[in-house]
Design a protein around this motif. Structure first.
Motif, PDB file in Angstrom:
ATOM      1  N   ALA A  24       0.793  -1.316  -0.070  1.00  0.00           N
ATOM      2  CA  ALA A  24       0.027  -0.064   0.164  1.00  0.00           C
ATOM      3  C   ALA A  24       0.756   1.184   0.056  1.00  0.00           C
ATOM      4  N   THR A  25       1.892   1.314   0.970  1.00  0.00           N
ATOM      5  CA  THR A  25       2.768   2.352   1.120  1.00  0.00           C
ATOM      6  C   THR A  25       3.460   2.757  -0.275  1.00  0.00           C
ATOM      7  N   ALA A  26       4.140   1.770  -1.206  1.00  0.00           N
ATOM      8  CA  ALA A  26       4.674   2.053  -2.248  1.00  0.00           C
ATOM      9  C   ALA A  26       3.433   2.307  -3.376  1.00  0.00           C
ATOM     10  N   LEU A  27       2.409   1.957  -3.242  1.00  0.00           N
ATOM     11  CA  LEU A  27       1.408   2.422  -4.341  1.00  0.00           C
ATOM     12  C   LEU A  27       1.112   3.813  -4.320  1.00  0.00           C
ATOM     13  N   VAL A  28       0.767   4.114  -3.009  1.00  0.00           N
ATOM     14  CA  VAL A  28       0.671   5.563  -2.669  1.00  0.00           C
ATOM     15  C   VAL A  28       1.712   6.411  -3.003  1.00  0.00           C
TER      16      VAL A  28
END
Length: 481
Positions: free
Chosen positions: A424-428
């Motif tokens: 999730a962190t990398a996506l955002v």
């Protein structure tokens, strides 16, 4: 007749010494102050008048004076070096301003009033003196134009008229100077008013931005919760720091094991949109506690927006989802949409490439627009290493370097470029980097929410994923909240 008056009568044309009237003197001094000329630097225009008077009358000394309350101040002095002012003693300038006509003293030693003046009795030894008052249109005598000689002499009526003309020229120069001063002061005042207005406008902008920022923060969760076995990340981009957007998102518990999430966008901006946003967030949370079925939650929100007077005629789009943990470490996800762009389910394959599937149940209508709005839902599994990405249309409406909107196709292509496990962190973070790289930035608010299930290689030792939460104004993309 007084002794002074009798003696003055011996001088041709010399009237008895006058005593200044207190009221007239106060009005005269007010006029002197109005011209704001006392103690000002030398001025070529007045110096030329003094030099002209000396040449016309063939005298060694000529002056232009302003009579203060207790002194005679020299605005110009030809042939009188080093003297800037003298006391207001009677006999010369102090006497000349009490008369309507020119004062002429052919021989100062024969004048009982002038004889004691420092210019006469002192080292200079003035024996001849003539002065014409500098008189305003209101009759205030501000000072004099004077010619002085060290020997007695007489002048003609034409000479006296010439001296009066020079005094009139001095008044004209003073009027021009006063007009220039007034224009300068008006300009300075205008600039000061403009400066104060600019400062106030900046203060107002700052206050509005602070108010909008504070109000915006109340519409977003202060932090995302920690969900066991799930990684969460979000980002909120504000298109304008001076306005409140209508984008919203949240993640919250339903019971001991299930969690709910939503993301949406209220039509419009400003305080009215903020009111509907607050109502929407509150309704979604309360409705989910009563019946967390996503279709039921959106139906309840639709009814609320249509019946609550605070909502007016505003509507919104939204995605509402329900998370339930699975035995394999993943989650069962049930999602319903109401007129909102699709979510994206991301899953890496064996080669490391990311498979991207749109999540958009068919038939989801705008929320708050129609009484009989229809909503549908779908259920799928979010396995370890997979992620779910949600956003508002500020993302897909952003302009690419080619001037076209990013759109759903552009976003799908961007997500396909990812490799490896989905977090999730990398996506955002990668999406924020994409937005920051666009030449025109983002023209509308954009909210991002990502969920991912860590796989065995990326999950923390505790089995609890981290939570990232960022927000940015147009000039501060990626600033940590």
């Amino acid at each position: 007749m007084t002794q002074h008056a009798a003696a003055a009568a011996l001088v041709p044309g010399r009237q008895p010494e006058l005593v200044p009237d207190a009221g007239m003197e106060a009005a005269r001094m007010a006029a002197v102050r109005r011209y704001d000329i006392l103690d000002t630097p030398p001025d070529g225009a007045f110096d030329r008048v003094a030099a002209m008077a000396a040449r016309l009358f063939d005298v060694p000394v000529a002056t232009v004076t302003i009579v203060d309350s207790d002194r005679i101040w020299f605005k110009a002095a030809h042939g009188l070096e080093g003297v800037k002012e003298i006391g207001r003693d009677p006999g010369l300038c102090g006497s000349a301003i009490l008369r309507d006509d020119a004062l002429v003293i052919p021989d100062t030693l024969r004048d009982p009033v002038a004889a004691n003046n420092p210019l006469v009795a002192g080292e200079m030894g003035v024996r001849f003196y003539a002065a014409a008052p500098i008189t305003t249109s209101e009759g205030h005598r501000l000072g004099t134009v004077n010619v002085l000689d060290t020997k007695p002499r007489s002048i003609s009526e034409d000479d006296t008229a010439t001296l009066a003309d020079l005094a009139a020229i001095v008044l004209d120069e003073m009027e021009l100077r006063l007009s220039a001063l007034r224009a300068l002061r008006d300009e300075q005042k205008r600039r000061e008013v403009e400066r104060a207005a600019r400062e106030q406008a900046e203060k107002d902008k700052t206050a509005i931005a602070a108010f909008a920022s504070t109000l915006q923060r109340t519409l977003l969760p202060p932090a995302l919760p920690v969900v066991p076995g799930l990684e969460l990340a979000c980002h909120y981009h504000t298109a304008s720091v001076h306005d409140v957007g209508g984008d919203f998102y949240d993640v919250f518990p339903i019971d001991a094991s299930r969690w709910a999430f939503f993301l949406g966008d209220v039509c419009g901006k400003g305080p009215e949109a903020a009111t509907v946003t607050a109502l929407t967030r509150h309704t979604l949370r309360v409705a989910a506690q009563i019946d967390p079925e996503p279709v039921t939650v959106l139906s309840t929100l639709n009814t609320t927006l249509l019946t609550d007077v605070t909502a007016g005629s505003r509507f919104c789009t939204a995605v509402f989802g329900l998370l339930a943990p699975r035995e394999d470490g993943g989650f069962s996800v049930t999602v319903a949409t109401g007129g909102h762009p699709p979510a994206y389910h991301l899953r890496p394959d064996d080669s490391g490439a990311v498979w991207v599937k749109t999540v958009r149940p068919k038939g989801g209508m705008l929320i708050g627009a129609f009484p009989q709005a229809h909503f549908t839902q779908t259920t799928f599994s979010l396995a370890p290493g997979e992620g779910l990405f949600l956003y508002t249309d500020g993302l897909t409406e952003a302009r690419t370097p080619q001037g076209t909107m990013l759109g759903e196709d552009g976003l799908t292509g961007f997500l396909h470029q990812r490799t490896g496990p989905v977090t999730a962190t990398a996506l955002v973070e990668e999406t924020v980097t994409l937005l920051a790289s666009l030449p025109d930035g983002v023209g509308d608010d954009a909210a991002l929410l990502a969920l991912s299930v860590p796989d065995s290689d990326t999950a923390p030792d505790t089995g609890v994923a981290a939570t990232a939460h960022t927000t940015a104004a147009p000039e501060h993309f990626g600033q940590e909240r």
